[in-house]
Design a protein around this motif. Structure first.
Motif, PDB file in Angstrom:
ATOM      1  N   ARG A  50       0.824  -1.206   0.000  1.00  0.00           N
ATOM      2  CA  ARG A  50       0.000   0.000   0.000  1.00  0.00           C
ATOM      3  C   ARG A  50       0.863   1.264   0.000  1.00  0.00           C
ATOM      4  O   ARG A  50       0.542   2.251  -0.659  1.00  0.00           O
ATOM      5  N   GLY A  51       1.953   1.230   0.754  1.00  0.00           N
ATOM      6  CA  GLY A  51       2.826   2.403   0.863  1.00  0.00           C
ATOM      7  C   GLY A  51       3.901   2.480  -0.194  1.00  0.00           C
ATOM      8  O   GLY A  51       4.808   3.314  -0.103  1.00  0.00           O
ATOM      9  N   GLU A  52       3.829   1.634  -1.240  1.00  0.00           N
ATOM     10  CA  GLU A  52       4.834   1.641  -2.314  1.00  0.00           C
ATOM     11  C   GLU A  52       4.138   1.816  -3.674  1.00  0.00           C
ATOM     12  O   GLU A  52       4.214   0.948  -4.543  1.00  0.00           O
ATOM     13  N   PRO A  53       3.446   2.943  -3.880  1.00  0.00           N
ATOM     14  CA  PRO A  53       2.753   3.128  -5.167  1.00  0.00           C
ATOM     15  C   PRO A  53       3.711   3.140  -6.351  1.00  0.00           C
ATOM     16  O   PRO A  53       3.328   2.775  -7.466  1.00  0.00           O
ATOM     17  N   GLU A  54       4.948   3.547  -6.106  1.00  0.00           N
ATOM     18  CA  GLU A  54       5.906   3.608  -7.217  1.00  0.00           C
ATOM     19  C   GLU A  54       6.180   2.229  -7.810  1.00  0.00           C
ATOM     20  O   GLU A  54       6.438   2.096  -9.017  1.00  0.00           O
ATOM     21  N   LEU A  55       6.116   1.171  -6.989  1.00  0.00           N
ATOM     22  CA  LEU A  55       6.315  -0.182  -7.504  1.00  0.00           C
ATOM     23  C   LEU A  55       5.112  -0.643  -8.332  1.00  0.00           C
ATOM     24  O   LEU A  55       5.241  -1.538  -9.182  1.00  0.00           O
ATOM     25  N   ALA A  56       3.952  -0.029  -8.103  1.00  0.00           N
ATOM     26  CA  ALA A  56       2.812  -0.284  -8.990  1.00  0.00           C
ATOM     27  C   ALA A  56       3.074   0.357 -10.355  1.00  0.00           C
ATOM     28  O   ALA A  56       2.800  -0.241 -11.405  1.00  0.00           O
ATOM     29  N   TRP A  57       3.616   1.563 -10.356  1.00  0.00           N
ATOM     30  CA  TRP A  57       3.930   2.232 -11.615  1.00  0.00           C
ATOM     31  C   TRP A  57       5.013   1.471 -12.381  1.00  0.00           C
ATOM     32  O   TRP A  57       4.968   1.385 -13.615  1.00  0.00           O
ATOM     33  N   VAL A  58       5.996   0.928 -11.677  1.00  0.00           N
ATOM     34  CA  VAL A  58       7.042   0.143 -12.331  1.00  0.00           C
ATOM     35  C   VAL A  58       6.427  -1.003 -13.125  1.00  0.00           C
ATOM     36  O   VAL A  58       6.742  -1.226 -14.310  1.00  0.00           O
ATOM     37  N   GLN A  59       5.528  -1.744 -12.485  1.00  0.00           N
ATOM     38  CA  GLN A  59       4.950  -2.910 -13.152  1.00  0.00           C
ATOM     39  C   GLN A  59       3.923  -2.510 -14.218  1.00  0.00           C
ATOM     40  O   GLN A  59       3.754  -3.211 -15.225  1.00  0.00           O
ATOM     41  N   HIS A  60       3.252  -1.379 -14.016  1.00  0.00           N
ATOM     42  CA  HIS A  60       2.355  -0.873 -15.056  1.00  0.00           C
ATOM     43  C   HIS A  60       3.151  -0.552 -16.325  1.00  0.00           C
ATOM     44  O   HIS A  60       2.737  -0.898 -17.441  1.00  0.00           O
ATOM     45  N   CYS A  61       4.309   0.106 -16.156  1.00  0.00           N
ATOM     46  CA  CYS A  61       5.155   0.442 -17.314  1.00  0.00           C
ATOM     47  C   CYS A  61       5.671  -0.821 -17.998  1.00  0.00           C
ATOM     48  O   CYS A  61       5.672  -0.917 -19.239  1.00  0.00           O
ATOM     49  N   LEU A  62       6.121  -1.797 -17.202  1.00  0.00           N
ATOM     50  CA  LEU A  62       6.637  -3.039 -17.792  1.00  0.00           C
ATOM     51  C   LEU A  62       5.548  -3.777 -18.568  1.00  0.00           C
ATOM     52  O   LEU A  62       5.823  -4.432 -19.577  1.00  0.00           O
ATOM     53  N   ARG A  63       4.306  -3.662 -18.115  1.00  0.00           N
ATOM     54  CA  ARG A  63       3.204  -4.362 -18.781  1.00  0.00           C
ATOM     55  C   ARG A  63       2.948  -3.801 -20.185  1.00  0.00           C
ATOM     56  O   ARG A  63       2.355  -4.475 -21.031  1.00  0.00           O
TER      57      ARG A  63
END
Length: 668
Positions: A297-310
């Motif tokens: 929950r406190g690491e939104p940037e890691l969501a963006w990382v995987q969104h970009c990789l997708r």
């Protein structure tokens, strides 16, 4: 060309129009009772009626330059509230794209009445600029038509692209806190690392399009972006259509409503929002994008990382800015480990701060989506905090398998897969650079710099002070044609993107080559070898003689271009520096006491000027070398502390002395 009723200017605008500093405008307000009174704004940032300011400047013989682009901007400021300004500029961007694509149709429409333009313009824009169909829903009213006409006249004078670039620069000055803009050097680095020969490019958090714009002019043909703010999306679309051609920006939250679901691109660049705790963790728990682990929950940037990789094709690249803490937070160690094991994460580069003073500097994560080939076994760590462009050299050497430049290190991935998976670049670079060989190399560099320092000094001797020579002034030299004094265009803004290098006031103070970038606006001045440059308001004595032409003259600088048949440039630079030093010791503000045209210069023959000029030149060279030597000394001290602290260095003992330092009996 008339200005619509209500056009206003801020203090900074008045200063730019009159070619003076803001302090001069404040001084006019105090000294002249007839200076126009504010008509809006606040006590800290007042706004003045543009027509009244124009009249006052003319009545007091103050030279000013109000260009067609300036009239558009000031009319916008007067016609729109601050919160509406971005939408108005976005609409004008659509209109300028229309002019660029179909100038003949606008010329026909411009001859119609205002009421007819209101009736027909929306349809004309929809047909000529379909990319804006989902962004522009309103139609211009009668008040807006006057500004539209001004924008059309400005586009005829300077071109639609130049007009919109200028409006964006002014808008960001007013709303710098409302938009996150990636600095030009970092945007160029990200594009250089990730885009390369990519034909399709995505930025899923594109803001006003800065990263996508940095890729224009290379091989990229298709620009796509997504942005949650409709205002920013309008501006980004117009910037890209004016510069690139094939561009489309979707308006939605990328993580919650992916406008490009299932679509793959050659490369992805992203500067996502940091520390956004409401990014949608609970509603996206089962999302298929989390291939490398559910983002905490406190690491939104890691969501963006995987969104970009997708969204990148196999073998494609992703360059994303990340908060420095994302490399070491325990909550994200599982995802970091998975990215390393899969060979996705290829490089981490530490960067300078991208926001206001005190902002924590980000890291750049460079990733490649697996394509079935052998996984890499090393990760590049590079220090780009001083000069981001050096990180590109490190990446090129890393991918070529050649020797890495200083400030970079290839680390075996197996060494990083411990309990913490701490990928902080500074930690690993310090450990590698504090080695004995690094200390020895730094010591050798310092010794060589010290040896080369003294010979650069001129040979000077004490002599009795004779009578003061006959003096002249810079203003008199201008009148006789011995030199000319110029300044950069008042609307020039550096480091907001642009392909041309610019010598900035900071470059002059630090005695370094041109480091800024800007668009080559009309009236820009290209520097030549022998030009003398000094700040308009120097805080400390600073004068620079251009050794190699090519860069543009930056804002807040005087350029003194000499006739070398009458005046030696280093002689002039030396006495400008002397005048600045005298003013700085007088007990008042240096900037307040220096009037460039009243600066006194000895009236000497060209031969005598050349002798003094050569001595001044060597003193300037010595000062530059001294600054470089001090930096090498500071680096050596830091390496010594780090090496002694982690055990890579130890004090030298008698047995470590060279053999030639002992006699044949082993006694020293």
């Amino acid at each position: 060309m008339t200005v619509p009723e209500g056009a206003t200017v801020a203090t900074a605008d008045v200063a730019r129009l009159a070619g003076v500093g803001r302090a001069a405008v404040s001084n006019w307000r105090r000294r002249f009772p007839d200076f126009p009174q504010p008509v809006g704004g606040s006590s800290a940032s007042p706004l003045f009626d543009l027509r009244q300011v124009e009249f006052w400047l003319g009545r007091h013989d103050k030279p000013f330059q109000l260009t067609p682009i300036d009239r558009v901007w000031q009319s916008l400021r007067g016609a729109a509230a601050d919160l509406e300004l971005g939408d108005r500029i976005g609409y004008l961007g659509c209109f300028l794209v229309f002019i660029q694509r179909d100038p003949a149709r606008w010329k026909t429409l411009a001859d119609q009445t205002d009421a007819e333009i209101v009736k027909r313009l929306a349809g004309a824009l929809g047909r000529a600029v379909p990319e804006f169909a989902h962004l522009i829903t309103d139609t211009p009213d009668a008040d807006a038509v006057a500004i539209v006409r001004l924008a059309g006249e400005a586009a005829d004078h300077d071109g639609p692209r130049v007009v919109f670039d200028f409006l964006c620069e002014r808008y960001l000055e007013v709303h710098s806190r409302r938009h996150t803009v990636t600095p030009a050097p970092i945007a160029s680095l990200m594009v250089g690392l990730a885009v390369s020969e990519a034909e399709t490019l995505l930025d899923p958090a594109c803001g006003i399009g800065t990263l996508l714009l940095a890729a224009t002019g290379i091989s990229t043909r298709e620009f796509r972006g997504q942005e949650i703010s409709p205002t920013a999306a309008r501006i980004a679309t117009a910037r890209l259509l004016l510069h690139a051609g094939d561009a489309r920006i979707s308006v939605a939250d990328s993580l919650r409503t992916d406008a490009y679901a299932g679509k793959l691109f050659d490369a992805v660049v992203c500067n996502p929002p940091f520390a956004d705790r409401s990014w949608g963790h609970d509603e996206l728990i089962d999302d298929a994008r989390w291939e490398y682990g559910l983002p905490p929950r406190g690491e939104p940037e890691l969501a963006w990382v995987q969104h970009c990789l997708r969204h990148v094709k196999p073998g494609g690249s992703v360059a994303i800015l990340m908060p420095r803490a994302a490399a070491s937070r325990r909550s994200g160690r599982r995802i970091r480990g998975n990215l390393l094991r899969a060979g996705v994460l290829r490089a981490l580069i530490c960067l300078p701060a991208t926001g206001p003073t005190g902002t924590v500097a980000p890291d750049l994560w460079l990733m490649r989506r697996p394509d079935g080939t052998r996984c890499p076994d090393e990760l590049l760590m590079a220090d780009g905090s001083a000069e981001p462009v050096r990180a590109k050299d490190a990446w090129d050497a890393f991918t070529a398998g050649s020797e890495l430049p200083p400030g970079s290190r290839a680390i075996p991935i197996i060494d990083l897969l411990d309990d913490d998976v701490d990928l902080t670049p500074a930690r690993h670079l310090c450990a590698g650079d504090a080695s004995a060989s690094g200390y020895a190399a730094a010591l050798a560099s310092l010794a060589a710099a010290v040896d080369a320092l003294a010979p650069t000094l001129p040979d000077l001797i004490d002599v009795p002070v004779s009578d003061e020579p006959v003096m002249t002034t810079v203003g008199e030299l201008v009148r006789t044609g011995a030199l000319t004094v110029c300044q950069a265009p008042m609307k020039m803004v550096t480091n907001e993107g642009g392909p041309t290098s610019v010598l900035t006031a900071r470059d002059v103070r630090l005695g370094r080559p041109a480091s800024g970038t800007a668009l080559a606006l009309p009236g820009a001045i290209t520097l030549r070898a022998g030009d003398v440059v000094t700040p308009l308001s120097p805080r400390v004595p600073a004068v620079h003689v251009v050794s190699e032409g090519g860069p543009l003259l930056g804002p807040r600088l005087y350029l003194l271009r000499v006739d070398t048949g009458q005046l030696d440039p280093y002689f002039l630079a030396g006495f400008l520096r002397v005048a600045q030093r005298g003013a700085s010791t007088s007990g008042s503000s240096l900037a307040a006491r220096i009037d460039i045209r009243r600066t006194r210069i000895p009236r000497l023959s060209l031969w005598e000027q050349s002798r003094l000029g050569e001595a001044f030149r060597r003193l300037m060279a010595f000062e530059t070398r001294l600054r470089e030597t001090a930096a090498l000394g500071a680096e050596l001290v830091e390496r010594g502390f780090l090496g002694l602290g982690d055990g890579h260095l130890r004090p030298m003992e008698a047995a470590d002395q060279p053999a030639h330092g002992r006699d044949r009996n082993g006694e020293g």
